[in-house]
Design a protein around this motif. Structure first.
Motif, mmCIF file in Angstrom:
data_model
loop_
_atom_site.group_PDB
_atom_site.id
_atom_site.type_symbol
_atom_site.label_atom_id
_atom_site.label_comp_id
_atom_site.label_asym_id
_atom_site.label_seq_id
_atom_site.Cartn_x
_atom_site.Cartn_y
_atom_site.Cartn_z
ATOM 1 N N LEU A 67 92.885 -28.926 -23.686
ATOM 2 C CA LEU A 67 92.016 -29.569 -24.679
ATOM 3 C C LEU A 67 90.643 -28.914 -24.735
ATOM 4 N N ASN A 68 90.206 -28.363 -23.611
ATOM 5 C CA ASN A 68 88.916 -27.668 -23.557
ATOM 6 C C ASN A 68 89.064 -26.153 -23.668
ATOM 7 N N HIS A 69 90.294 -25.713 -23.967
ATOM 8 C CA HIS A 69 90.609 -24.294 -24.177
ATOM 9 C C HIS A 69 90.178 -23.427 -22.996
ATOM 10 N N LYS A 70 90.470 -23.936 -21.812
ATOM 11 C CA LYS A 70 90.195 -23.177 -20.587
ATOM 12 C C LYS A 70 91.506 -22.609 -20.054
ATOM 13 N N LYS A 71 91.476 -21.385 -19.596
ATOM 14 C CA LYS A 71 92.673 -20.726 -19.094
ATOM 15 C C LYS A 71 93.149 -21.409 -17.815
ATOM 16 N N ILE A 72 94.462 -21.592 -17.700
ATOM 17 C CA ILE A 72 95.058 -22.184 -16.506
ATOM 18 C C ILE A 72 95.560 -21.052 -15.614
ATOM 19 N N ALA A 73 95.067 -21.012 -14.401
ATOM 20 C CA ALA A 73 95.423 -19.908 -13.497
ATOM 21 C C ALA A 73 96.906 -19.946 -13.146
ATOM 22 N N GLU A 74 97.418 -21.149 -12.837
ATOM 23 C CA GLU A 74 98.814 -21.255 -12.415
ATOM 24 C C GLU A 74 99.297 -22.691 -12.564
ATOM 25 N N ILE A 75 100.544 -22.834 -12.988
ATOM 26 C CA ILE A 75 101.199 -24.142 -13.012
ATOM 27 C C ILE A 75 102.376 -24.066 -12.050
ATOM 28 N N ASN A 76 102.404 -24.966 -11.083
ATOM 29 C CA ASN A 76 103.413 -24.923 -10.023
ATOM 30 C C ASN A 76 104.560 -25.890 -10.307
ATOM 31 N N TRP A 77 105.791 -25.388 -10.107
ATOM 32 C CA TRP A 77 106.999 -26.171 -10.337
ATOM 33 C C TRP A 77 107.882 -26.158 -9.098
#
Length: 418
Positions: free
Chosen positions: A311-321
């Motif tokens: 929503l704040n258009h910030k890059k996500i370093a990693e999403i863990n699954w």
């Protein structure tokens, strides 16, 4: 955070439960359903199409942001309505939601991006559709209502008589308020679903899932909104998943951006692995249902943090699954679904509270100390196990303990994922 989830089904239940993994979050669901209350989700008696009431609730209760579950409010412009009032909301705007609202719009985007999909023709009048089916079409063929049909507007027809009946129902009878149909070639192969969080040009793919649309075992009978799902899909390799990302997801997101459509939200790609490679069956503008119910339980990262960053258009370093085992979900539906659901008691509230597995509620309401059916798809039971056989044994043993009088469920969910 204080978060509002819009919708009332098992998908929204799963989204709320994932958000509640962060103890600092307070989650409301509008309108939700009575089953959700059993797990501490606060339901609000505002329907998903009541945009004024929803924005008033958000402003009055200082909601940090809103997440939209179903497709209809997205296609009808709920995101635009909220943004005009400077309220944060996660989902594509009305223009971007045409990805789901208009099959012809999406086919054009795919053509411009050179994304492989079925050959097709579109028709607005019955006479032209009948002529095409009679003279040019080969069978089996696929007929789709161009618009929203709650997952039931796709028909695989085996012969001309069946095809003529369907197009007449859609273009003459205007079932699902259909004004246009798409008739496309039948694709044969293994179907799977790929969802992604999208932030304009950036996108973050989720694990693959596979849903089961047909009402009966062995993929027989009419399409439903989904009878169950599995994640990950063991018979689709990591290489194929990467191909889907590179050949479908990436070019589609970039094509939208090039056309001035800054897509923010969830993008769902319904895919099929054919002898000629991956092809697109459909795109949707939101979390899939029932795929969400088996994908989100595998998310290790904080879902609410993912939404905030996008929503704040910030890059996500990693999403863990989660990488081990699999998650399986089976829907209990009303007997007679999808044509004529039979309503009745589903059992004592205590039976659901005492179930050791996760239950995502959909078409249910509470009456005294019982849950009563209030729709076609009632609840999805979900578990994680180290193998498909263990997951199936776990779910079907627990489903068998529930009141069987008014429910039906497939007993082969996950069968492809061996």
């Amino acid at each position: 955070m204080k978060i509002l989830v819009v919708g009332s089904g098992a998908r929204e239940d799963a989204i709320c439960k994932s958000l509640l993994k962060n103890d600092d979050n307070t989650v409301f669901c509008a309108p939700g359903n009575d089953g959700m209350k059993l797990s501490g989700i606060k339901t609000i008696s505002i329907n998903e199409d009541e945009f004024d009431h929803l924005t008033n609730f958000v402003q009055t209760n200082n909601i940090d942001y809103t997440i939209v579950g179903p497709e209809e409010p997205l296609v009808n412009g709920i995101v635009d309505f909220f943004k005009e009032r400077k309220l944060k909301i996660f989902g594509p705007n009305k223009l971007a939601a045409q990805v789901e609202g208009s099959k012809t719009f999406t086919k054009k985007v795919m053509a411009d991006a050179n994304i492989p999909t079925a050959k097709y023709r579109e028709f607005t009048d019955l006479e032209s559709a009948v002529e095409y089916l009679t003279v040019e079409a080969s069978f089996p063929t696929v007929i789709k209502a161009d618009g929203l049909a709650a997952g039931k507007g796709v028909y695989i027809v085996q012969d001309l008589n069946e095809a003529l009946e369907v197009v007449s129902e859609l273009l003459d009878g205007h079932k699902f308020n259909t004004k246009r149909v798409v008739i496309e070639e039948y694709l044969d192969g293994e179907e799977f679903s790929l969802m992604a969080f999208v932030d304009h040009k950036r996108f973050y793919p989720m694990p693959l899932a596979q849903d089961y649309k047909k009402i009966f075992e062995g993929d027989k009978g009419p399409n439903t909104g989904g009878m169950g799902a599995v994640c990950p899909v063991n018979n689709i390799s990591d290489d194929i998943r990467q191909m889907a990302i590179d050949q479908v997801l990436k070019p589609f997101v970039h094509q939208l951006y090039q056309e001035g459509i800054k897509y923010t939200g969830i993008l769902y790609a319904g895919l099929i692995l054919t002898k000629d490679g991956i092809k697109v069956i459909e795109f949707n503008a939101r979390f899939g249902d029932p795929e969400t119910e088996v994908v989100l339980p595998r998310l290790k990262s904080d879902l609410s943090d993912i939404f905030v960053k996008i929503l704040n258009h910030k890059k996500i370093a990693e999403i863990n699954w989660e990488t081990k085992g699999l998650n399986l979900g089976v829907f209990a539906v009303s007997k007679g679904y999808p044509q004529q659901p039979i309503f009745g008691s589903l059992g004592k509230v205590a039976d659901f509270k005492n179930c050791p597995l996760t239950i995502n509620f959909a078409g249910v309401r509470k009456q005294d100390d019982e849950l009563i059916s209030n729709g076609g798809r009632l609840y999805l039971m979900q578990t994680r196990a180290d193998s498909l056989s263990h997951a199936q044994a776990d779910i079907y043993q627990n489903l068998q303990r529930m009141n069987q009088e008014n429910i039906f469920y497939r007993r082969d969910i996950g069968k492809n994922s061996i």
